[in-house]
Design a protein around this motif. Structure first.
Motif, mmCIF file in Angstrom:
data_model
loop_
_atom_site.group_PDB
_atom_site.id
_atom_site.type_symbol
_atom_site.label_atom_id
_atom_site.label_comp_id
_atom_site.label_asym_id
_atom_site.label_seq_id
_atom_site.Cartn_x
_atom_site.Cartn_y
_atom_site.Cartn_z
ATOM 1 N N PRO A 549 0.858 -1.490 -0.147
ATOM 2 C CA PRO A 549 -0.150 0.318 0.117
ATOM 3 C C PRO A 549 0.935 1.160 -0.184
ATOM 4 O O PRO A 549 1.782 1.493 1.284
ATOM 5 N N GLU A 550 0.386 1.951 -0.679
ATOM 6 C CA GLU A 550 0.520 3.533 -0.815
ATOM 7 C C GLU A 550 0.861 3.957 0.597
ATOM 8 O O GLU A 550 2.148 5.080 1.378
ATOM 9 N N SER A 551 -0.253 3.893 1.072
ATOM 10 C CA SER A 551 -0.333 4.507 2.492
ATOM 11 C C SER A 551 1.219 3.853 3.560
ATOM 12 O O SER A 551 0.723 4.915 4.971
ATOM 13 N N LEU A 552 1.316 3.397 3.960
ATOM 14 C CA LEU A 552 2.141 2.456 4.375
ATOM 15 C C LEU A 552 3.319 3.437 4.540
ATOM 16 O O LEU A 552 4.265 3.645 5.758
ATOM 17 N N ALA A 553 3.199 4.292 3.975
ATOM 18 C CA ALA A 553 4.618 5.247 3.952
ATOM 19 C C ALA A 553 4.662 6.602 4.812
ATOM 20 O O ALA A 553 5.011 6.827 5.613
ATOM 21 N N ASN A 554 3.053 6.350 5.557
ATOM 22 C CA ASN A 554 2.937 7.147 6.431
ATOM 23 C C ASN A 554 3.616 6.512 8.057
ATOM 24 O O ASN A 554 3.143 7.472 8.960
ATOM 25 N N CYS A 555 4.190 4.927 7.637
ATOM 26 C CA CYS A 555 4.240 4.887 9.423
ATOM 27 C C CYS A 555 5.425 5.230 9.204
ATOM 28 O O CYS A 555 6.540 4.155 9.432
ATOM 29 N N LYS A 556 6.029 6.473 9.799
ATOM 30 C CA LYS A 556 7.058 6.546 9.788
ATOM 31 C C LYS A 556 8.067 5.945 11.260
ATOM 32 O O LYS A 556 9.214 6.709 11.604
ATOM 33 N N SER A 557 7.575 5.178 11.682
ATOM 34 C CA SER A 557 8.361 4.912 12.973
ATOM 35 C C SER A 557 8.307 3.579 12.921
ATOM 36 O O SER A 557 9.074 2.009 13.481
ATOM 37 N N LEU A 558 8.323 2.408 11.927
ATOM 38 C CA LEU A 558 8.294 0.640 11.567
ATOM 39 C C LEU A 558 9.483 0.632 10.580
ATOM 40 O O LEU A 558 10.764 1.495 10.844
ATOM 41 N N GLU A 559 9.944 -0.407 12.373
ATOM 42 C CA GLU A 559 11.292 -0.878 11.853
ATOM 43 C C GLU A 559 11.713 -2.402 11.390
ATOM 44 O O GLU A 559 12.594 -2.141 11.165
ATOM 45 N N VAL A 560 10.248 -2.875 11.558
ATOM 46 C CA VAL A 560 10.203 -4.097 10.755
ATOM 47 C C VAL A 560 9.278 -3.970 9.825
ATOM 48 O O VAL A 560 8.467 -4.072 10.288
ATOM 49 N N LEU A 561 9.547 -4.805 8.828
ATOM 50 C CA LEU A 561 8.800 -5.238 7.622
ATOM 51 C C LEU A 561 9.104 -5.830 6.831
ATOM 52 O O LEU A 561 9.772 -7.365 6.570
ATOM 53 N N ASN A 562 7.623 -7.330 6.980
ATOM 54 C CA ASN A 562 8.743 -8.336 6.675
ATOM 55 C C ASN A 562 6.643 -8.967 5.574
ATOM 56 O O ASN A 562 6.077 -9.311 6.512
ATOM 57 N N LEU A 563 7.049 -8.904 5.235
ATOM 58 C CA LEU A 563 6.246 -9.128 4.033
ATOM 59 C C LEU A 563 6.375 -10.548 3.155
ATOM 60 O O LEU A 563 5.818 -11.070 1.934
ATOM 61 N N GLY A 564 7.874 -11.246 3.265
ATOM 62 C CA GLY A 564 8.079 -12.778 2.966
ATOM 63 C C GLY A 564 7.058 -14.141 2.415
ATOM 64 O O GLY A 564 5.883 -13.466 3.506
ATOM 65 N N ASN A 565 6.881 -14.481 1.984
ATOM 66 C CA ASN A 565 6.074 -16.266 1.645
ATOM 67 C C ASN A 565 4.805 -15.822 1.818
ATOM 68 O O ASN A 565 3.745 -16.086 2.150
ATOM 69 N N ASN A 566 4.311 -14.763 0.574
ATOM 70 C CA ASN A 566 2.666 -14.733 -0.320
ATOM 71 C C ASN A 566 2.693 -14.396 -1.280
ATOM 72 O O ASN A 566 3.734 -14.589 -2.066
ATOM 73 N N HIS A 567 1.789 -13.699 -2.514
ATOM 74 C CA HIS A 567 1.371 -13.810 -3.919
ATOM 75 C C HIS A 567 2.103 -12.422 -4.189
ATOM 76 O O HIS A 567 1.200 -11.844 -4.410
ATOM 77 N N ILE A 568 2.680 -11.144 -3.411
ATOM 78 C CA ILE A 568 2.154 -9.766 -3.638
ATOM 79 C C ILE A 568 2.808 -9.770 -4.660
ATOM 80 O O ILE A 568 4.492 -10.267 -5.473
ATOM 81 N N ASN A 569 2.611 -8.858 -5.683
ATOM 82 C CA ASN A 569 3.014 -8.819 -7.258
ATOM 83 C C ASN A 569 3.229 -7.509 -7.575
ATOM 84 O O ASN A 569 2.505 -6.503 -7.366
ATOM 85 N N ASP A 570 4.598 -7.207 -6.934
ATOM 86 C CA ASP A 570 4.373 -5.251 -7.212
ATOM 87 C C ASP A 570 6.297 -4.911 -7.769
ATOM 88 O O ASP A 570 7.270 -5.905 -7.516
ATOM 89 N N ILE A 571 6.229 -4.085 -7.414
ATOM 90 C CA ILE A 571 8.182 -3.029 -7.660
ATOM 91 C C ILE A 571 8.776 -3.196 -6.220
ATOM 92 O O ILE A 571 7.490 -3.310 -5.437
ATOM 93 N N PHE A 572 9.857 -2.595 -6.285
ATOM 94 C CA PHE A 572 10.584 -2.741 -5.038
ATOM 95 C C PHE A 572 10.113 -1.379 -4.385
ATOM 96 O O PHE A 572 9.904 -0.384 -5.102
ATOM 97 N N PRO A 573 9.611 -1.607 -2.798
ATOM 98 C CA PRO A 573 9.110 -0.524 -2.959
ATOM 99 C C PRO A 573 9.728 0.104 -2.550
ATOM 100 O O PRO A 573 9.946 1.383 -1.157
ATOM 101 N N SER A 574 10.398 0.913 -2.972
ATOM 102 C CA SER A 574 11.119 2.622 -2.864
ATOM 103 C C SER A 574 10.501 3.380 -2.618
ATOM 104 O O SER A 574 10.910 5.559 -1.927
#
Length: 890
Positions: A549-574
């Motif tokens: 999600p684009e709105s994930l960029a609102n999470c300015k305190s994010l330290e751990v993002l684990n999206l592994g082992n799913n079927h997410i089809n996207d480009i690198f989250p720059s």
């Protein structure tokens, strides 16, 4: 004769007037030079928020100013400006300490900066209170000039260096508090004041032994606190023999040996004895249980051994707190009790890891508020009397036992903390206490669905974990009614359906959301609010689709993002580049694709320490520009250790409850478990993609890197000699690429290297046979027909020429990865990101190359090891694989 009421009234009135007149006569008119010194002190500070100093002005008598007391001659003898929001450097005006007749000075809880000024020889000061004032630097030796001082409170400042030996000149001292500073080094032996009644040196960095102090001369001492330092040696018998001591606090040091005995026949006034968190050994002396006045007995986390009969504690009739946890003790709670009713009225009982096999008889403990029986061998059901024994029971920890059920009826009206994790509890989820702030039911066998109205039971809950059970069904939307929830962990269950969108809305602002290891489907809702407070987001191992999600960029305190082992089809989250707090990024085993790009004018993720984007379809060259911005990985060892800590989420400040991140690394069937993620642990895994081109030289600048895996790509060129700069590297996998040339000689300097895999490339020349390289087997080099020397039997003069050297999948007979076009070797490294609550671990697998995961597991004998990196640089070599210590299977 009875005195008339009216006469009695006038008699009292005259007495009041008399004492009022006497009080007024004590304080004379302020002397002019005294006034000027006080105004000079005021002008050197920012006092705009001070209630007292705002009324200090030239036109009024300074003896009438707030905080000022004068004697009959108009000399200032007392100054109390505590809690006045004063700011500034007190050294800018030395006028304060030129008040020669000042006897009492209290500047506590202001925000001064800088060091203390020197003290004059003719000072009359008796009480000096500077606690919580933020002073720094060393404490001046001239403190010894305050020979009339009876009270010295310099606690909660930032003083550093050694404690001045001139304190021994303060022969009138009764109260000494230097706690919560940064004093260091050994305390030089000095004579303490014979009048001393209170000494507090706790929460510093003091070292050495305390046997050299002349404790036996301090007959008036009632309070001793030396806790939270690094004192060593044995506890002096002269210390415990002091007749007047009521509080003896020596916890969190390095005291060793046995506890010395109290003098026989002596009358002890000891109220509190805290020896916890040391290295004390032997049996707990029997006399400890004869101290009839004892109120608090804390002996946890030592090396005490032997058997303690719980019935002996009946003799401590005044005991309210007992902690024997984490020793090598066997606490026997069986047998006959002469009079159970005379058992102490315990408020806090901690018997964790005491080899208990039954519940202690606590039926009549009406005052019990805190009970910890974790890490024992108690089986069967939790008796229902435990809920009724004390109406005020607030904290109950029964984790790490063998409990199988809860006797009904169970009512927990006042519980704030309930920890039942790591037992054998099954069936439906038991009723939740509606007052609880911390609930941990993880690692059991509960097999029901979540109640539809679960949010009604979590009105005050901050921490809620049901991970590692067999829960089914969907996540009820009522979970969003738990508006105070900070940690929600439902990982490792069989939950299905979509993630409720409201979990990411404004109503719930969780800090940790862990839903990994379920069967959740749909997409991550694009509903993260502008004030998003998520610190850890883990949805690994589900069936999620869509994009990040684009709105994930609102999470300015994010330290751990684990999206592994799913079927997410996207480009690198720059688009998450502005989250400067990000430390762990896991995108493994999804449908990510395209090149990895970094913005030219932005430093994305300077704190990034673990990157795992393996088993996707990323292409192009390795992200040279990104690598240059991962600053934490470039930190040298010395600097990193100055700021070492663990990734964790504090559930409630000062509560000691937290949610902690962990990591597991698997190599060739051997699983090593990091129960905690050190902030200095770093890892990069870019394997099983379609990267091409050379390995960037900049990787050699990542001096803090521990694990590097670039295997199963299409990399070409030579192995950069700069990899030899990665002196902390423990695992290096460059297998299944198209690398050419020889093995750089610089790599022999990698002294911590425990895992090496260069197999199936086009390398040639001799294999280094020194240092760590002499320990690796054929597996590390196979599939490189141009390599020669040990461990191969082929000598270098028999090497096949480059012209005849062919290295392809057809000749090797290796399986081919249909996604990346590269070859797959079964000897790959897999990484698992896990999360550990304050009292237990929860592990979530993230396997490499998921197409072969099941086959790999069939060939794997999982053995769990705990890995504790040594922080002492003198023990650096202990971090090799041979020193990983066996741990409990979780």
């Amino acid at each position: 004769m009875r005195i008339p009421l009216v006469s009695w009234f006038f008699f009292c009135l005259n007495i009041a007037i008399f004492f009022s007149m006497a009080a007024l006569s004590v304080s004379g008119q302020c002397q002019s030079h005294q006034q000027q010194l006080l105004l000079g002190f005021k002008s050197s500070l920012n006092s705009s928020f001070s209630v007292k100093l705002v009324k200090w002005n030239q036109g009024t008598d300074c003896c009438s100013w707030g905080g000022i007391t004068c004697d009959a001659s108009g000399r200032v003898i007392q100054l109390d400006l505590s809690n006045q929001w004063l700011h500034g450097d007190i050294n800018n005006s030395n006028s304060l300490f030129r008040l020669q007749h000042l006897q009492h000075l209290n500047l506590a809880y202001n925000r001064f900066h800088g060091s203390l000024p020197e003290f004059h020889h003719d000072s009359s000061l008796r009480n000096l209170v500077l606690s919580g004032t933020n002073f720094s630097g060393s404490l001046p030796e001239s403190i010894g000039n305050l020979v009339n001082l009876t009270k010295q409170d310099l606690s909660y400042c930032n003083f550093s260096g050694a404690i001045p030996s001139s304190i021994s000149k303060l022969h009138q001292l009764v109260y000494l508090d230097l706690s919560s500073n940064n004093f260091t080094g050994r305390i030089q032996p000095f004579d303490l004041s014979k009048n001393l009644a209170h000494i507090d040196l706790s929460y510093n960095k003091l070292t050495g032994k305390i046997e050299s102090f002349k404790w036996e001369g301090l007959q008036n001492l009632t309070y001793i606190d030396l806790s939270h330092n690094s004192f060593s040696g044995s506890i002096p018998s002269s210390l415990v023999a002091l007749p007047s001591v009521k509080m003896l606090l020596l916890s969190n040091n390095q005291f060793g040996g046995e506890v010395p005995g109290f003098p026989k026949g002596g009358q002890s006034f000891l109220d509190t004895l805290d020896l916890s968190y040391n290295q004390l050994e032997g049996r707990i002396p029997a006399y400890v249980f004869e101290l009839s006045r004892l109120n608090v007995l804390l002996l946890s986390s030592n090396k005490f051994n032997g058997t303690i009969w719980l019935g002996d504690i009946q003799k401590l009739v005044n005991l309210t707190q007992l902690d024997l946890s984490h020793n090598n003790l066997f606490v026997n709670a069986t047998g006959s009790y002469s009079t159970v009713s005379s058992f102490p009225k315990i408020a806090s009982l901690k018997l964790a890891s005491c080899k208990l096999n039954v519940f202690p008889p606590l039926e009549n403990q009406s005052r019990l508020a805190f009970l910890d029986l974790s890490e024992n061998q108690i089986s069967g059901e939790v008796p229902n009397w435990i809920w009724n024994a004390s109406y005020g029971l607030q904290h109950l920890n029964l984790s790490f036992n063998q409990l199988e059920g809860l006797q009904k009826p169970y009512q927990m009206p006042n519980l704030s903390v309930l920890d039942l994790h790591s037992n054998k509890l099954g069936g439906n989820i038991p009723s939740l206490p509606t007052s609880a702030i911390y609930l941990d039911y993880s690692r059991n066998s509960f097999a029901s669905s979540l109640p539809n109205n679960i949010g009604n039971y979590l009105s005050y809950t901050l921490f809620f974990s049901l991970s590692n059970n067999g829960l089914t069904g969907v996540i009820p939307k009522s979970i969003c009614d738990a508006s105070y929830l900070q940690v929600l962990d439902l990982s490792k269950n069989n939950l299905s359906g979509e993630i409720p969108k409201c979990l990411f809305g404004r109503k719930v602002n969780v800090g940790v959301l862990n839903l990994s290891g379920n069967n959740l489907s749909g997409e991550l809702p694009d509903a993260f609010p502008s004030n998003c407070s998520i610190q850890t987001l883990d949805v690994n191992g589900n069936a999620l689709q869509g994009k990040i999600p684009e709105s994930l960029a609102n999470c300015k305190s994010l330290e751990v993002l684990n999206l592994g082992n799913n079927h997410i089809n996207d480009i690198f989250p720059s688009h998450l580049k502005s989250i400067a707090s990000l430390r762990i990024l896991v995108l493994r085993s999804n449908e990510f694709h395209g090149k990895i790009s970094c913005p030219a004018n932005k430093v994305p993720w300077p704190k990034l320490q673990i990157v795992d984007i393996a088993d996707n379809r990323f292409s192009g060259t390795l992200p040279n520009k990104c690598l240059k911005t991962w600053e934490v990985m470039m930190t040298d060892e010395g600097e990193a250790r100055l700021n070492v800590g663990y990734l964790q989420f504090q559930v409630l400040r000062l509560s000691g409850l937290y949610y902690q991140d962990g990591i597991t690394v698997t190599n060739k069937g051997l699983t090593m478990e990091f129960v905690k993620i050190l902030t200095l642990f770093t890892s990069i895994d870019l394997s099983c993609n379609k990267f091409e081109g050379p390995i960037p030289e900049v990787i050699g600048e990542l001096k803090a890197l521990h694990f590097l895996n670039l295997s199963h790509n299409a990399l070409t060129g030579k192995i950069p000699p700069s990899l030899g700069n990665l002196t902390q590297l423990e695992s290096l996998d460059l297998s299944n690429n198209n690398l050419t040339g020889s093995i750089p000689q610089q790599l022999v300097n990698l002294n911590f290297l425990a895992v090496l895999n260069f197999s199936y490339n086009q390398l040639e020349g001799s294999i280094p046979a020194v240092k760590q390289f002499a320990t690796f087997s054929n597996d590390s080099y196979e599939g490189n027909k141009g390599l020669c020397g040990v461990p191969f039997t082929k000598k270098c003069n028999e090497a096949i020429s480059e012209a005849s050297f062919k290295n392809n999948a057809g000749l090797r007979g290796l399986p081919t990865n249909s996604r990346t076009g590269n070859h797959v070797d079964w000897n790959f490294i897999s990484v698992e990101i896990g999360f550990v609550s304050g009292i237990g671990a929860v592990i979530f697998p993230l396997m490499f190359c998921k197409r072969w995961r099941m086959r790999y597991y069939k060939r794997t004998d999982r053995v769990v090891y705990k890995f504790f990196p040594k922080l002492d640089p003198r023990n650096r070599n202990r971090r090799t694989i041979s020193h990983w210590t066996p741990g409990r299977r979780l």
